[in-house]
Scaffold this motif. Structure first.
Motif, PDB file in Angstrom:
ATOM      1  N   UNK A  23      -1.076  -1.400 -14.831  1.00  0.00           N
ATOM      2  CA  UNK A  23       0.044  -0.630 -14.388  1.00  0.00           C
ATOM      3  C   UNK A  23       0.692   0.300 -15.558  1.00  0.00           C
ATOM      4  N   UNK A  24       0.627   0.031 -16.809  1.00  0.00           N
ATOM      5  CA  UNK A  24       1.070   0.867 -17.937  1.00  0.00           C
ATOM      6  C   UNK A  24       0.118   1.771 -18.426  1.00  0.00           C
ATOM      7  N   UNK A  25      -0.944   1.648 -17.808  1.00  0.00           N
ATOM      8  CA  UNK A  25      -1.921   2.875 -18.305  1.00  0.00           C
ATOM      9  C   UNK A  25      -2.529   3.821 -17.392  1.00  0.00           C
ATOM     10  N   UNK A  26      -3.269   4.736 -17.935  1.00  0.00           N
ATOM     11  CA  UNK A  26      -4.031   5.852 -16.994  1.00  0.00           C
ATOM     12  C   UNK A  26      -4.927   5.297 -16.237  1.00  0.00           C
ATOM     13  N   UNK A  27      -5.479   3.974 -16.285  1.00  0.00           N
ATOM     14  CA  UNK A  27      -6.652   3.533 -15.613  1.00  0.00           C
ATOM     15  C   UNK A  27      -7.438   2.556 -16.518  1.00  0.00           C
ATOM     16  N   UNK A 139      -3.897 -15.777  -2.192  1.00  0.00           N
ATOM     17  CA  UNK A 139      -4.904 -14.783  -2.090  1.00  0.00           C
ATOM     18  C   UNK A 139      -4.777 -13.902  -0.900  1.00  0.00           C
ATOM     19  N   UNK A 140      -4.824 -14.446   0.256  1.00  0.00           N
ATOM     20  CA  UNK A 140      -4.829 -13.625   1.500  1.00  0.00           C
ATOM     21  C   UNK A 140      -3.636 -12.938   1.672  1.00  0.00           C
ATOM     22  N   UNK A 141      -2.494 -13.557   1.148  1.00  0.00           N
ATOM     23  CA  UNK A 141      -0.985 -12.675   1.181  1.00  0.00           C
ATOM     24  C   UNK A 141      -0.921 -11.707   0.310  1.00  0.00           C
ATOM     25  N   UNK A 142      -1.514 -11.816  -0.949  1.00  0.00           N
ATOM     26  CA  UNK A 142      -1.782 -10.554  -1.896  1.00  0.00           C
ATOM     27  C   UNK A 142      -2.406  -9.435  -1.152  1.00  0.00           C
ATOM     28  N   UNK A 143      -3.549  -9.742  -0.742  1.00  0.00           N
ATOM     29  CA  UNK A 143      -4.312  -8.561  -0.214  1.00  0.00           C
ATOM     30  C   UNK A 143      -3.722  -7.972   1.403  1.00  0.00           C
ATOM     31  N   UNK A 144      -2.869  -8.819   1.930  1.00  0.00           N
ATOM     32  CA  UNK A 144      -2.264  -8.480   3.150  1.00  0.00           C
ATOM     33  C   UNK A 144      -0.874  -7.203   2.554  1.00  0.00           C
ATOM     34  N   UNK A 145      -0.384  -7.825   1.440  1.00  0.00           N
ATOM     35  CA  UNK A 145       0.786  -6.662   0.792  1.00  0.00           C
ATOM     36  C   UNK A 145       0.240  -5.686  -0.074  1.00  0.00           C
ATOM     37  N   UNK A 146      -0.808  -5.930  -0.685  1.00  0.00           N
ATOM     38  CA  UNK A 146      -1.277  -5.108  -1.597  1.00  0.00           C
ATOM     39  C   UNK A 146      -2.693  -4.359  -1.470  1.00  0.00           C
ATOM     40  N   UNK A 147      -3.257  -4.821  -0.216  1.00  0.00           N
ATOM     41  CA  UNK A 147      -4.796  -4.439  -0.264  1.00  0.00           C
ATOM     42  C   UNK A 147      -4.957  -3.054  -0.228  1.00  0.00           C
ATOM     43  N   UNK A 148      -4.053  -2.264   0.180  1.00  0.00           N
ATOM     44  CA  UNK A 148      -4.377  -0.903   0.204  1.00  0.00           C
ATOM     45  C   UNK A 148      -4.700  -0.254  -1.097  1.00  0.00           C
ATOM     46  N   UNK A 149      -4.042  -1.021  -2.232  1.00  0.00           N
ATOM     47  CA  UNK A 149      -4.028  -0.496  -3.483  1.00  0.00           C
ATOM     48  C   UNK A 149      -5.510  -0.473  -3.944  1.00  0.00           C
ATOM     49  N   UNK A 150      -6.147  -1.592  -3.588  1.00  0.00           N
ATOM     50  CA  UNK A 150      -7.499  -1.969  -3.992  1.00  0.00           C
ATOM     51  C   UNK A 150      -8.560  -1.132  -3.276  1.00  0.00           C
TER      52      UNK A 150
END
Length: 151
Positions: A23-27, A139-150
């Motif tokens: 999150x603090x780098x360019x990738x 893990x399922x809740x993480x992918x529900x909320x942030x899955x589009x980022x992956x």
């Protein structure tokens, strides 16, 4: 339960460090953090719950996934120690490597040197289900909320 909690803590800490640095780098600069993040996610969501029901398969899968995490955690600890400065940040940056090595040590010890000891949790089925459902649901809740980022 010691191995179960070492899997949970080492996977969460490694994933947190990787995602924080991302999150603090360019990738990502290489594939090592991606492989380590994938290993940490699978260790948390699959190997730890599987450890409660089938200890042999959970331990073998845990060893494989911890080995996937090991190069990144050791490389991260080495890069922090290259600064030749000692403070609390250095100690905190060594924790992912130390916890990964500790969990790998416990797993290898259980597989090869103490195979006759039954690791299965001697508790009720509801306790096993609760301990297995917590990492899977997180893990399922993480992918529900942030899955589009992956994806």
């Amino acid at each position: 339960m010691k191995i179960y909690f070492s899997y949970i803590i080492s996977s969460l800490l490694t994933a947190w460090v990787i995602l924080f640095l991302y999150s603090v780098s360019a990738g990502f600069a290489s594939f090592a953090p991606i492989v380590a993040l994938f290993g940490a996610l699978l260790l948390f969501a699959i190997a730890a719950p599987l450890l409660l029901y089938n200890s042999r398969i959970g331990l073998i899968l845990g060893c494989i996934l911890l080995t996937m995490m090991l190069p990144y955690t050791i490389g991260y600890a080495k890069s922090v120690l290259d600064d030749r400065v000692f403070n609390w940040g250095v100690i905190l940056s060594l924790l992912p490597a130390l916890l990964t090595l500790f969990a790998l040590y416990l797993s290898i010890k259980q597989i090869f040197f103490q195979p006759e000891i039954n690791f299965l949790l001697k508790a009720s089925a509801s306790a096993k289900f609760l301990f297995a459902a917590i990492p899977v649901s997180i893990t399922l809740l993480y992918f529900v909320f942030y899955g589009r980022e992956w994806f």
